[in-house]
Each structure stands twice: as structure tokens, then as C-alpha cells.
Design a protein around this motif. Structure first.
Motif, PDB file in Angstrom:
ATOM      1  N   MET A  62       0.834  -1.207   0.000  1.00 14.57           N
ATOM      2  CA  MET A  62       0.000   0.000   0.000  1.00 14.57           C
ATOM      3  C   MET A  62       0.866   1.253   0.000  1.00 14.57           C
ATOM      4  SD  MET A  62      -3.143  -0.757  -0.282  1.00 14.57           S
ATOM      5  CE  MET A  62      -2.535  -2.061  -1.368  1.00 14.57           C
ATOM      6  N   LEU A  66       0.877   4.198  -2.792  1.00 15.27           N
ATOM      7  CA  LEU A  66       0.669   5.597  -2.417  1.00 15.27           C
ATOM      8  C   LEU A  66       1.839   6.462  -2.887  1.00 15.27           C
ATOM      9  CD1 LEU A  66      -0.870   7.792  -0.998  1.00 15.27           C
ATOM     10  CD2 LEU A  66       0.017   7.007   1.179  1.00 15.27           C
ATOM     11  N   PHE A 216      -8.888  11.057  -4.676  1.00 17.87           N
ATOM     12  CA  PHE A 216      -8.454   9.701  -4.351  1.00 17.87           C
ATOM     13  C   PHE A 216      -7.131   9.729  -3.593  1.00 17.87           C
ATOM     14  CE2 PHE A 216      -6.913   5.432  -5.253  1.00 17.87           C
ATOM     15  CZ  PHE A 216      -8.063   4.698  -5.010  1.00 17.87           C
ATOM     16  N   PHE A 220      -6.544   8.390   0.154  1.00 18.12           N
ATOM     17  CA  PHE A 220      -5.549   7.347   0.363  1.00 18.12           C
ATOM     18  C   PHE A 220      -4.588   7.774   1.488  1.00 18.12           C
ATOM     19  CE2 PHE A 220      -3.042   4.148  -2.465  1.00 18.12           C
ATOM     20  CZ  PHE A 220      -2.775   3.392  -1.362  1.00 18.12           C
TER      21      PHE A 220
ATOM     22  N   THR B 247      -8.143  -2.528   0.881  1.00 15.97           N
ATOM     23  CA  THR B 247      -7.188  -2.724  -0.208  1.00 15.97           C
ATOM     24  C   THR B 247      -7.919  -2.810  -1.547  1.00 15.97           C
ATOM     25  OG1 THR B 247      -5.896  -4.006   1.366  1.00 15.97           O
ATOM     26  CG2 THR B 247      -5.252  -4.145  -0.942  1.00 15.97           C
ATOM     27  N   ILE B 250      -9.048   0.521  -2.852  1.00 14.65           N
ATOM     28  CA  ILE B 250      -7.990   1.337  -3.446  1.00 14.65           C
ATOM     29  C   ILE B 250      -7.605   0.817  -4.828  1.00 14.65           C
ATOM     30  CG2 ILE B 250      -5.539   1.889  -3.210  1.00 14.65           C
ATOM     31  CD1 ILE B 250      -6.184   2.165  -0.155  1.00 14.65           C
TER      32      ILE B 250
END
Lengths: 309, 309, 309, 309, 309
Positions: A62, A66, A216, A220, B247, B250
Motif C-alpha cells: 500500500m 501511495l 483519491f 488514500f 485494499t 484502493i
């Protein structure tokens, strides 16, 4: 725009943290601080949600996504900044070439036309600058004849008005035979590109990164920062608070710089020095057409923004 | 298109989750939720497939490749969006330059031709917009003479028809001697670029990202989300369900924004404001050619889309 | 080319796995399956090479480099695909502009020239398409006079031949005074760009990604997949076989899509719809020049490729 | 250049490892092998520096930065390769268009001029090729009259010389009235671009990636490979040697391919097929101008480089 | 600029570490060394902040983001370097084409004009070079007549002055009928592009990467290096000091190369060889116009910078 000597770090850091973006960044960090402090205290004193053993590959994937998204954001913001700078660079080139063109074709004694073109070419960047900044003032525009200001006030869109003045006068010279066919063809390349620059700048101003991406990325970051304390609290204890704050500072800061950079025509610190560029064009055009310009005007074309030493 | 004040996060988040893409996203997430809930219950109650010790480097490498692919997807989608915006920006520039050109060369009293060009230049963006949206209505087109509408209806491809009208009238003026050779050369650069813009938009519309890539990314997300619960269940227990959902949100969300962005000529929230751009061209062209336009038309060129404060 | 409704995943997945690339992918995966099965059985039954404790950072760094290389491969392949599509988009634009140009300058009654240009302009994309596909058939070319086909057969390179026909006829009209000097200058921009498009397509076709990169990526995948089973076998046991197969599927699949995409002028599923684009040009050009075209021809310009619903 | 059938891996791998770059790569790997063998033996037999527990995130971050730098290197090298290929593609286009232009404007019987242009246009790519390869031979140049070779020998820079011959003859035709004003304008676009292509190729040749980056990447690889054995030795024992060698092979190999690719005008395996491209131009130009060319010349334009089946 | 044989590593490494950037890099590393030594001694002797168990995914995600930012920095710096090189490449092309143009149109005996253009075209790159380096010396400019130097001294901006001289003389020839209309149109493309190159170089010089990004990257490096020792000290003990120094060397070094590269018009080792390029233009232009140039001048156009063997 801030120019800085690239080898000095500390004064630059201080300077960086006193702008409006920085203040709005600190406001966000306070919210994060309160959140992470609450999580830490609750977790350490009362209960343990047992997320501490999060498999590293899971959170790390993740984090990588990002990071990649933030760099995508950074790249698109920078591209806009640079495209805006390129457009103004093209404007400098074309105004100089227009001046060189008129200087080469106008008869030596034709002071009227020289003065007209020196002033009207110089007016275009000022009209564009004000239009991009939603200002209607025409004080910076320089005119020779009464009719021109009245003429400009007929136009809602001032850059179109100035461009129109240049075309109309050029067509008149062409009809008088002062400009030949081949000169006319060359001339129109430069004249046409003025409005191209205008259109590019307006496009950059009116089209930010698509709404969905912008949001988004914000979302996030929030999720990532929200989950982060649970995964480090076991090891860090109360050091969780500065650790999460540091991470938030970096993530949120990078996102906010992107937003500041992507519309580079305003008055913020990282914005393009439109005043100085417009003034530079005025000085160059008068220099080439050999029209007198007060010394104070020439000074204004020098970089007048703060220089961080 | 949605314009937003970039410093306000919460209203934007709400706004983001009420569009059609969001609904289709939620539908996917429900499927994921059912799957992960089943896996979690079966695993925790009955059996353990013992994937929990997956070497982190193995899954992490897959996660990185997936992240890079998603960013590749994002980049290509954004490039299309931006290329579409640039094409319409070029259209604005060329329509303005066409208007300035005709204003400079047409005699002061020639109201017929001024009206014709003000209207026909303005018609091009409307014809293009409707063609890109597969609409056949010609209501938004503005005409001066009866013959023109009939003329247009001969053309299956309306933008070609409008462009044709401009060429035919310009050639007539050229044959009458109103346009000289050098003016004619300059003119044709602007006229020719109208169809270039049209072609670029049609290309963006008709060529999505290659089928294989689109599918491969979808498949990869499915595999990743499918394997994920097994690797975190030991540590998370029932918290596996929200973790996997987050998850998925995203990964799937990023992929769906890409699909929404890459064809920016429709009616969705992130699409380009074609109506407003076409109207802006109409207002500018009438402003430059000094043709009266009702005030209500000018209002329509202002950004009329939702502004999230 | 396959167009698909982007919101439906399952039919697309099925469709994806029945093409020739997919078959050649499955062949590779069978080799991997045999290899990993042998390694697993030998390791679990007889000996243990003790690579299971590979420090995760070591293998992970290799995995990241491989991922980045695959994305580099994907980017360059996609860039070629897109450059090819852009070239054909430019072809559409220029053919339309050529037709609009001739329609505007040819006298209303000059049906001979209208027919000649409608057919010869339309022939260029067909000649280019066949040349790119190494086909020599001239059946799709449309001719008005007997001499033309004979004329074309003198040329080894058919697109040059068609371009030559357009130039020769245009120069004849120019010498007759039907085309003036300024029209001639404008005309040549469009005529010249036909061969530019041809050259771009031939360049894409004849220059794949440098041999070394192509091979290096293949080799790297082989090494990575070869080492992978040893590092997961301890944890996964017999589940090693599907895990390695899945990873291979993703790595090899991504590499093979790149190879399929980078030469987009063939007959494969992801290739550009050259037939339909050429037909679209034919329909548009006849539409603009108002030359009758049978309805069956118009149908052929509609997207005729499989639509995955 | 090597063209290969993309679906066959094994012969390509063998082919890849027999070129000069590969030999120089093996030399580096021998040095690495000696180093890692020494480290392994000393560590395992005598002492342990205890770096084995290196936190994985630390080394992994370095590995990621190195990977990104190598991909940056790969991208810039590939961009140069591709820019060089594009320049030669533009050369093909312009030479064909020049030939089509002269064929259309020269009177049917004017064999002298046809022969002159067929040969002199064809000479440009050969002169450029030899200039890029620092060869002075003029054997491949084709001449009609004695004066021309003497004429060329006055020029230190042969491509300028050939370009000059084309300009001088064209200006002579223009002064004779064989070329009109508008033809002259079109002609000059093609003529001018010949030297543009020449300049682009010379720029690519003379400007490698900045020295600092090139060196920094080499240094970084050395440090990474130097530290690597200490971090895996505990787990791998004597298997450390092949593991480090494999890693070095990948890192050093990728860097060396970059160096080989970035100057694509030489004689190495990945370099552009300049001979064949120049010959292709000769064949096309003679084809278009309908000048006889011996069959052996046509054969030489076919891809004559090794085809790995 | 330093040219190097790419296969030799060791001499290049020595060379790299003796420039001014390297010295300023060593100064930074001394500060890091003092800091990390203090941290190590305090931690090992007195207290332990217990950060050693930092979850690897946390620090690793920060490391990845930092790596991506550094590569973003590297990319933008390299793009500027390359854009500057491209601008000078365009200058070479246009000066050569100008010379070829004048050689083709000037009568054979017109030595006056040949000399004037050979010298004045050659002066442009020298004037531009000095302007970019803020030098006012005009010693390198070559003049034929007394009036010209006096003329140039009227201009504050020397490149505009030289460009102006070329335009004025060309317009005079045009008015005398020596240059026809179509030649005039071609000529102006080359003349106009001189100032375009000038504007591009000035833009690169005056617009560094936005202040915020530059600073943010510096800050991020400081934070990363500041936290690093705490996370490795438990495992490494006193080896922490070289490990952190090595990491700092790589991070700070990469950042500093970016700063050195992004303004490529100065006198540093990686800067563009402007002297040699300007001299190359002089030699080429004299070669084409067949004007005698002393042999010593030709030598100066050869690469005169250090060659690392």
C-alpha cells in the motif's frame, strides 16, 4: 518566484515554512497530532487491537502504491508549471522576433510606427498577466493614442483586444505596401502565436488534475495515516506520535506542493514571475526598436523577488 | 467537469462517492466482501491452508508489479484526458485567431461576412461536441441563411460540413480579391487545424488502451485480492474483512477512475466541459468580430458546473 | 482490434485466453509447470538446498528491478502502438483536409477531377495498409481510368505510387492555373504528410525494441522463475506449484502482451483496425466531395470487430 | 541490427552472449567472482563481521534506488536510440518526398535532372552515415559528372557538401523558371530538413549521458555488489558465490546495454542498420524517379542482418 | 564537458571526486559523520531509544518515496540538460542551413556579402554563449566593418543585436531584389529560430525546479539520514558510522548532481561545451560559404575537453 542559492539549506528551510501553504499544512498536522495522540493513549492504557503484527508486505505494498500516486501527482503538477513557463518563454521569443521584424522593415525615420509597436507588443504580456489573474486594471498598459484605450475597452477579453490592435495595424501597413507578401507571411506566424500562448495559459489555469485523482490521493493519505499508528505502537510506545507526524508531514506536504505548483500564474511563492517576465519583454522590445525607456523600467525587469542567500 | 477548492477535503469526499462510477465500484466491493467473509469464516472455523507464512518478498514483489501497472494505467488514461483537453485548447486558439484574422481583413462595413464567420466559426465546436457524443441534433448551431442548414444536412459528418462551409466562403472571398495570396496562406493554417482537432478527438474516443492491458490489469487485481485474505488471516482474524475491503477499494477504485478519465468527451463528472468550452468560443468570436450576442449566451460560457466549496 | 464495454470483466477474461498469444503463453507455462513440479518433488522428498531463508531484501530488490524493467517494456510497446495510431489519425485528418481543399477549389461542375481525387485519396490508406502487411494485392484500390492501374504497377512501393499520382495531377492543375500559388503552398503541406505517415508506420514496423533489452528481460524472467520455487518451498510445500505458476503467468504474460502490442499493423486481436480506418477515410472523402458511394461501403467503415459485451 | 523472431528464446540467448559487450561483461564478472569468493572464504573460515542481520528495510531501500537509477539510465539510452531511429525515418520520408516533388515538376523528358537528383538525394544518407562513423571514403557516393566529386572534396563536412549541391542545382532551376515560387517554398522545407537530420544525429553521437550520472551509477553498483555478500553469507554459505554473481550479472549487464544502445550509429549488434536504410532510400528514390538501378542494389536494401530464428 | 571512454571505471571515479561539487559534497558528509558518530556513541554507551525494532515496512515506505522523489529530481534536471543541448543542436542546424542558403543564392563573386554572413552567423553563438554566462566581452565576435561593433554596442541584449544585424542586411538584399519572395519566406524560418534558441536557453537558465520541491527533497534527505542510525545501531554497533555515511553519500550525491546538471550553460565539468559548439558553427559556416579560416580556428572546434581514458 523564489530564487535561491542551491547550496544553502538552512535559511531555505526556514523560508519554506512561513508561506500560506505551510500554514495550511500545519493546520492539517494538528488534526493528525490529536488523532494519533488519542490512538496512542487509548491503545497503550486500555486495549490492544493487535494490528501490530501486520505482515510487512501488506502495508508496504500500500505504501508503494501511495508513493507512486504521489509521484504521479508531482509529475503532472510539475508538467503544468513547466508548460506555463514554456508558454511565457515562447511569448518572450515571439515578442522579440516581432520587434526585430518591425525594426528591419520599418523605414528608419518612421518613429510613429516604431513607438506604436514597441508599446503595443509590450502591452500583450501585461494584458495576458492580468487576464490570468482575473484583474481588470489596465494601468500597466502603455498607449500612444487616445483611441486605443477606448478601443481596448470594447473587448471583454483584453489579450484578444491587444492582439487585434497589432493585426489591424499590420494589415493597414500591408495594404499601404509597407509590408510585402513574403514579409506578411512571416509576420503572421509571430502574430498568430500570441493568442496560442494565451490559450495555453488559460487551459492550464482552467483544467486542474481530474477531480477523482485529486480526491483519491487525499483519501488514500488519510487511510494510510489512519492505519499507521496501530502498526507501530507496540514497538514505539509514545514515540508513535512524532513518527506518525513526521510521515504525515511528508505525505501531506508533497501533496500540497503539487496543488500549489499546478496553477503557476498566481501570487504565491512558487508561482512564475509574470510581472518580471512582462517587464523583461517591454525592455527587450524597446531595446530592439531603439525606443527610449526610463531607467526605472529597466530595473523592474531585473529579478526583483527574494533571493535566499 | 467538477472544479473544487483544493484545500477542502471532506465535502469533496462525499461528492466523490455519489457518482455512477462510485456506484459500480460499490457493487464490486460487495462481491469482494462476500468472498473475503467466506474465506475468513471457513479458515478460522474449520481449516487452515497455512499460507500465512508467505515469504514477504514474494507477495511484495507481486504487489509492486501491480502498483506499477496501475500507475501505467493511470498515466495513459491521464494522457488521453490531457490530450483531449489540449485539442480543445487548440480549437479555442484557432477559432480566436480566425476571428481576429477576419476582423482585420474584412472591410469595416461588411456586416454580412462578419455575421457569417462569427456564427460559422462558433458552430464548429458545437458540431464537434455533438459528433463526439453521437448526437445528431443541430439545434445549437447558429445559421444566417436558409441554405446553410440544408447544406449541412448533406453531410454525414457534421464537423466536416462546417469546416467545408468555412473553406468554401473563404475561397469565394479569395477569388473576389478580398483575401490576398499571403493572407490566404495564413488563413489556411487556421482552417486546416479545425479538422486536425476533430481527428485527434475522434482518435482518443475510438482507441482505448489495448484490450490485453485492460484485461490483464483487471485479472491481476482479482488474483491479488483473491490471495490476500489467506496471507493476513492468521494475524488479523476477523479484522481480515475490513483490511481486504480497504485494499480492494484502493486497487479497484484506481482502475475505475482510469477508465472514466480516458474517454473525456462524455457526460460524466470528470469529463471535459465541452458545452462550456464551445460556448466560450462563441462568446470570444462574437466579442472579437464585434457581433452582438445576448447576455444569456455570455453567462453560459462561465463555468456552470458544480463548485465544491 | 477488440472494443469492449469496460465494466464487464468475466466475458473479457474468457475472450482474452483464446487468442494465439494466449496459446503460446500456455505453452510456456507448461514448461514452467514441469520444472517447478520436479523441483518441488525432489526438494520435499530427498534433499533441501536450504535457500528458504533467503534474506527478503535480496530477492525483493531483484523482483523490483524486474518489475521496473517489465514496465519499461510495457511503456515502450504501448508508445509504439500509440504512435502507430496517431500516424493513422494524422492520415485521417490529412485525407479529409485534402478532400475539403479540392471541394473548395474545384469548379462545381468538374466531376472528373472530383471523382479522381475522391478515389485516389481513398486509395492511399489501402495501399499503405497492404504495404505494411506485405500484401501485394491491389484489389481494394479504386480507379477511374485504365492508365492508373498500369501506372501504379510501375512502382515497387505502392504508397509512393499513389502519392505520386496525387502530386502529378495536382501539378497539372497548378500549371493549368486552376490552383493558385497560395493554394499550391497549402496543398503541399497535406500532400507531403501522406508519405510522412507512411514512413512513420514503416519505422515502427521495422524497428522493434533493441534486441539486447528484449532478450535481457526474457532471461531475467527465466532466472527469477527458476530461483523462486527454492525460496517458497519450505513454507508452501506442494502449494509451491500453483504459486510459481501464477507468478510465471503474470510475468510471462505481461512480456508477451508487450511483444504483441509493439507492432500494431498485423491481424492480431490487439492490432489497429486498419481496414476499418481505411474504409472510414474512403467514406469521409466521398462524403465531403459529394461523390456517391454504395451503402455497403459505408457499412464497412463502422466498427466491424468483435464487441465483447 | 539484429532482428529476431520474438517467440524463440533459446537461440537468442546464445546469440546474445557472443558479442563484444558480452565479452567485456564476462571480464567484469570474473573480477566480481574473485572478490566474492575471497569474502566468502574469509568470512566462513575465520571471522564474521556480523552484518548478516542488516535490517532488510535499509538494504532494500538502497536496492530500490539503484533499480530506479538503472531504469532511468535505460530510459535515457533508449530515448537516444529511438531519437536516432526517428531522425533516419524522417530522412527516408524527406528523400522520398523530394523525389516525388522532382518527378512531378520536372518535364517528362528531362533525364539529366532526373538522374542528377536520383543520385544526389541518394548520396546524402551515405555521406551522413560515413560522417557519423568517422569514415572519409566516398566510394558509396554515386555521381554523374566529374565536377561533382571534385566539388565535394572542397568540403570538410561531406553532408553539408551534398546538401549544398542539391540547393545550388535547385536554385539554378528556380532561376531558370522551372521551379515556381510556390514550388520553391515547398521544396525548401524538404531541403532544409536534410541538415536537421544530420544535426540531430551528430548531437546524439557527441552528447552521452552526463558524466556524473554515468559514473555515479557505476559506483553505486560497485558498492551494492561489494556489500551484498556480507548480508547473505550466513544463510547461503558457499552458495553466496553464485547468488552474488547472478545479481552482478543483472546489474552490470543492464548498465552495459544502456551504454551500447545510447550511441546507435556504430557497427555493434544493436546499432541501427544505417547501410540498409541508406540503400533503401537509394532504391525508393530511383523507383519514384523511374531511374534504372541494377538488381543487386535492390537486394542490398533488403534486411541483410542476421535473423535469429 | 567531460567525455569518457565508457568501459573504464577506475580513472573516472578518481576524476569525479576532485570537482567543486564533490568538495561541497564532502563538506556535507563531514557534518553527517559528526552527527552519526555522536548518536552511535551516546546510544551504545548510555541509553537506548529502542527504535531498533522499527517495523521494516514503515521505514521502507519512506525510503521508497524518497527514492522516487530523487529520481523525479534526476529526471527533471536531466530534461533541462537535454533541452539545452537540443537548443544548441538546433542552433547548429539553422546556422548551417543559413550558410547553405546564402551560398546558394548569393552570386559567385559577391565576396562582401559572403564574408559578412560567414562572420555574423558565426557571431550569434558566441554572443549567446557570453550572454548566458553573464559575460559582456565581445572579443570573440568577428566583424568586417567598423560600424558593426558600434552598432552592437547600442544593444543591451547582444544576441538580439546580432540577430538584428542579420535581419537588416537580409531585408536590404530583399529590397535590392537579390532575394526573391519565396527565398525570403524560407530565409525567415531560419532567422526567426535563432532568437527561439536564445529564448529557450534563457528560460532554462532562469527557471530552476520550483523552490518547494528542491527544499522538500533536501529536508526529506535530512530526516531520513537523521533517523537512520537509530534503526541500525543495535545490529551494526560501531559499523553504523560507515553504513550511514555510505547511504548519505548516495542520497546527497544524487541530489547534488541534479543541481549541477539542471543549469548546463556554466563552466562546471558536466556543463555543455558551448565554446566548442560555437567554434564548430564558425568552422562549418566558413566551410560552406568557402571563406578562409585559419587552421588554429579549426583546431578549436575539435573536442578540447579532458578525455578520461
Amino acid at each position: 518566484m523564489i530564487i535561491y542559492k542551491t547550496k544553502d539549506w538552512l535559511p531555505a528551510i526556514w523560508h519554506f515554512h512561513t508561506g500560506p501553504t505551510a500554514i495550511s499544512l500545519f493546520r492539517r498536522l494538528i488534526v493528525v497530532a490529536i488523532y494519533v495522540a488519542m490512538v496512542t493513549i487509548v491503545e497503550l492504557r486500555y486495549d490492544d487491537l493487535r494490528l501490530k503484527d501486520t505482515p510487512s508486505s501488506f502495508l508496504s505494498a500500500m505504501g508503494i502504491l501511495l508513493s507512486l500516486l504521489l509521484i504521479f501527482r508531482t509529475n503532472t503538477a510539475y508538467d503544468r508549471f513547466y508548460e506555463g513557463r514554456q508558454a511565457w518563454g515562447t511569448l518572450v521569443n515571439n515578442c522579440r522576433n516581432l520587434a526585430i521584424f518591425y525594426n528591419a522593415i520599418l523605414p528608419t525615420g518612421d518613429d510613429d510606427n516604431r513607438l506604436f509597436f514597441a508599446r503595443t507588443i509590450s502591452n500583450f504580456p501585461f494584458a495576458l498577466k492580468n487576464s490570468l489573474r482575473d484583474l481588470t486594471s489596465m494601468d500597466e498598459l502603455d498607449t500612444t493614442e487616445e483611441g486605443e484605450v477606448r478601443d481596448l475597452s470594447n473587448f471583454d477579453h483584453k489579450p484578444s483586444g491587444v492582439s487585434n490592435q497589432l493585426w489591424v495595424r499590420s494589415e493597414a501597413l500591408y495594404r499601404q505596401g509597407l509590408i510585402t507578401d513574403s514579409q506578411h507571411i512571416n509576420l503572421n506566424r509571430y502574430l498568430g502565436s500570441l493568442m496560442d500562448v494565451c490559450g495555453i495559459c488559460e487551459r492550464i489555469k482552467s483544467t486542474p488534475i481530474p477531480f477523482s485523482y485529486n480526491l483519491f490521493i487525499k483519501l488514500f493519505i488519510m487511510l494510510y495515516v489512519g492505519v499507521l499508528p496501530f502498526t507501530v505502537i507496540e514497538v514505539y510506545g509514545y514515540l508513535t506520535i512524532p513518527a506518525v507526524l513526521l510521515t504525515s508531514y511528508i505525505l501531506v506536504g508533497l501533496e500540497m506542493i503539487g496543488e500549489e505548483i499546478e496553477e503557476p500564474f498566481g501570487f504565491e511563492r512558487n508561482d512564475l514571475p509574470l510581472n518580471q517576465l512582462a517587464q523583461l519583454i517591454r525592455v527587450n522590445v524597446h531595446d530592439i526598436l531603439q525606443i527610449y525607456l526610463p531607467h526605472v523600467e529597466k530595473q523592474a525587469a531585473k529579478p526583483g523577488f527574494t533571493i535566499v542567500t
